[in-house]
Scaffold this motif. Structure first.
Motif, PDB file in Angstrom:
ATOM      1  N   GLU A  86       0.857  -1.171   0.000  1.00 37.44           N
ATOM      2  CA  GLU A  86       0.000   0.000   0.000  1.00 37.44           C
ATOM      3  C   GLU A  86       0.898   1.227   0.000  1.00 37.44           C
ATOM      4  O   GLU A  86       1.987   1.201   0.578  1.00 37.44           O
ATOM      5  CB  GLU A  86      -0.901   0.030   1.241  1.00 37.44           C
ATOM      6  N   SER A  98      -7.202   1.673  -6.105  1.00 38.76           N
ATOM      7  CA  SER A  98      -6.008   2.185  -6.776  1.00 38.76           C
ATOM      8  C   SER A  98      -6.402   3.391  -7.618  1.00 38.76           C
ATOM      9  O   SER A  98      -7.507   3.455  -8.154  1.00 38.76           O
ATOM     10  CB  SER A  98      -5.343   1.111  -7.644  1.00 38.76           C
ATOM     11  N   ALA A 145      -2.409   3.370  -3.943  1.00 40.57           N
ATOM     12  CA  ALA A 145      -3.130   2.106  -3.798  1.00 40.57           C
ATOM     13  C   ALA A 145      -3.179   1.729  -2.322  1.00 40.57           C
ATOM     14  O   ALA A 145      -2.151   1.751  -1.647  1.00 40.57           O
ATOM     15  CB  ALA A 145      -2.449   0.998  -4.603  1.00 40.57           C
ATOM     16  N   THR A 149       4.628  -0.660 -11.968  1.00 39.18           N
ATOM     17  CA  THR A 149       4.330  -0.149 -10.627  1.00 39.18           C
ATOM     18  C   THR A 149       5.369  -0.534  -9.581  1.00 39.18           C
ATOM     19  O   THR A 149       5.435   0.094  -8.521  1.00 39.18           O
ATOM     20  CB  THR A 149       2.962  -0.665 -10.156  1.00 39.18           C
TER      21      THR A 149
END
Length: 510
Positions: A54, A100, A113, A489
């Motif tokens: 996260e 997200s 996210a 990502t």
């Protein structure tokens, strides 16, 4: 694979080592999956398993060039867990909501996210164990042996839409969940300023007519009448009821279609057996049953709230998602995804198994033609098979749109993993497609307009690469499907189901 784990490595370090070896081609994707945990050896399980991180990141590992005319945020939501405090979740729909937001500005991309911190999630984290029933998984008894009973979470994990200055997390199991658009903070259940009754859940697929700015939603009343309620979503954030149509059962109505003058609901013979649902003997998914001897009903209602319902019965078909609808010369045309069997329900409920329960027949992209005056089906044409997640340029809602975009799976034994993007030219009757590289799975595409010209835009797709054990965001030209860019990502999190782009809104910029 156990021999690969070194006693001096942490589990995270080991995971990165295995993922790196996969990226170098030393380990096959299925082997990567097995090495990362006691899990099914499937691409879909890897692509939908528990989120690994996260936070907020600026995405600098970019292939190609991010278009500078992309300005806004792609919001997506997913069931964020494949396990809950040691309990393996059995259904693809299970797990706390994971949000997200991919933010685009000046050719750069950022990502925020995180899990949505609902009170129920916080309660389970504090207790250190699973307390609430998921859609397909019941919690274990408490340490003192007490059975937990039927307590659900109403996970807002199916879709996320902007509305009335906030985000609404949607599930159709209850009211929407209000979410802060900038921080993803939980704000509470949302009842549209007191106009959505407590006993009516709200759809995960509201529809907007961009020509008029009007939005619409629906829900099936949880009570003796089992009535389908259809609402207009007003500019002041409130709801106005347009129709209330008794259903005679608690049917699964997941999506709707919107044409110039009508709503259409394709209602499969799938309903909750209420006695089983409230018995506490299983999960809600166990009580959801497909009745192949009963008809699929096409329910057509006027958008102005007047007139009697039109009901067209057809042989039993399963349906989750629809495309567009439009009218011409007294005929109503509906584009939808139909399956001649209901075994897709078993497929979804076999998510945690080593081998999936494979459907007998593929889902079919189908066009239905209905004579509104006579109330009967005139034709039924199948354009393609093995398709799901239909999307189009929403500026064409209610019109004869030329293009429809869908996702499909090229892995026979793993239909839950979408591996190609298709663009259907419904005017020319042709299809173009782009296949993901081996070991990659794709999420639903979202169309983002680029100019005022119809069908001119970008397609945004979230993807997952098993070799790298990493998600990415891919951008393609909507008309040609040509590649524009791919932003990695550095994390893995579930692909999920649905999302929407909001222009001019920026979230998660570090």
């Amino acid at each position: 694979m156990k021999g690969l784990e070194h006693p001096g490595l942490t589990r995270r370090d080991f995971g990165r080592l295995v993922a790196t070896m996969g990226a170098l081609g030393c380990i096959e994707p299925h082997t990567v999956a097995r090495a990362l945990g006691n899990s099914p050896k499937r691409l879909s399980w890897m692509a939908y398993r528990t989120a690994g991180a996260e936070g907020t990141w600026e995405l600098t590992d970019v292939e190609g060039t991010v278009p500078k005319d992309l300005d806004g945020t792609l919001f997506r939501v997913a069931p964020g867990q494949s396990e809950n405090h040691g309990v393996v979740l059995q259904h693809l729909f299970d797990g706390d909501a994971f949000l997200s937001g991919f933010g685009f500005r000046d050719g750069k991309v950022s990502l925020t996210a995180r899990f949505l911190e609902t009170p129920q999630r916080r309660e389970e984290l504090d207790a250190g164990r699973m307390l609430y029933s998921e859609f397909g998984t019941a919690p274990p008894p408490s340490p003192d042996g007490v059975k937990p009973g039927l307590r659900g979470k109403n996970q807002p994990s199916v879709n996320v839409v902007p509305w009335d200055g906030r985000l609404l997390g949607l599930s159709e199991g209850g009211h929407p969940t209000a979410i802060d658009r900038d921080t993803f903070a939980y704000q509470g259940p949302w009842d549209f300023h007191g106009t959505l009754p407590s006993y009516i859940p709200f759809t995960a697929h509201p529809k907007v007519d961009p020509a008029t700015g009007e939005a619409y939603g629906f829900g099936v009343m949880q009570g003796p009448a089992l009535t389908l309620h259809v609402f207009r979503m007003e500019p002041d954030g409130k709801l106005t009821e347009l129709h209330a149509v008794p259903q005679g059962g608690y049917f699964m109505i997941h999506d709707m279609l919107l044409s110039e003058n009508h709503f259409a609901f394709i209602i499969p013979p799938v309903r909750f057996e209420l006695a089983e649902l409230f018995s506490g003997k299983g999960s809600p998914a166990d009580a959801l049953q497909y009745f192949e001897s009963e008809p699929t009903k096409i329910l057509v209602l006027r958008r102005d709230g007047t007139g009697d319902p039109i009901v067209v019965e057809q042989p039993a078909n399963m349906v989750f998602h629809n495309g567009n609808a439009w009218e011409k010369d007294g005929k109503l045309y509906l584009d939808t995804i139909l399956s001649p069997h209901g075994d897709v329900l078993e497929l979804l409920h076999s998510f945690a198994k080593e081998k999936l329960v494979l459907p007998e027949a593929d889902q079919q992209l189908t066009r239905l033609e209905i004579d509104l005056a006579q109330g009967k089906l005139l034709s039924r044409n199948v354009f393609a098979e093995d398709q799901e997640f239909p999307r189009y340029d929403i500026r064409d809602t209610g019109r004869d749109a030329r293009y429809l975009y869908t996702m499909g799976s090229g892995i026979e034994e793993d239909p839950l993993a979408s591996t190609f993007l298709a663009r259907h030219d419904l005017h020319a009757g042709t299809t173009a497609r782009v296949d993901a590289e081996p070991g990659r799975a794709l999420g639903e595409t979202v169309f983002v307009p680029r100019s005022q010209r119809a069908d001119d835009g970008w397609l945004l797709l979230q993807g997952y690469d098993a070799r790298r054990d990493e998600n990415y965001l891919e951008i393609r030209d909507a008309e040609t499907l040509d590649f524009a860019s791919r932003a990695w990502t550095g994390q893995h999190f579930p692909l999920g189901f649905h999302g929407n782009f909001v222009s001019g809104v920026h979230v998660g910029n570090p």
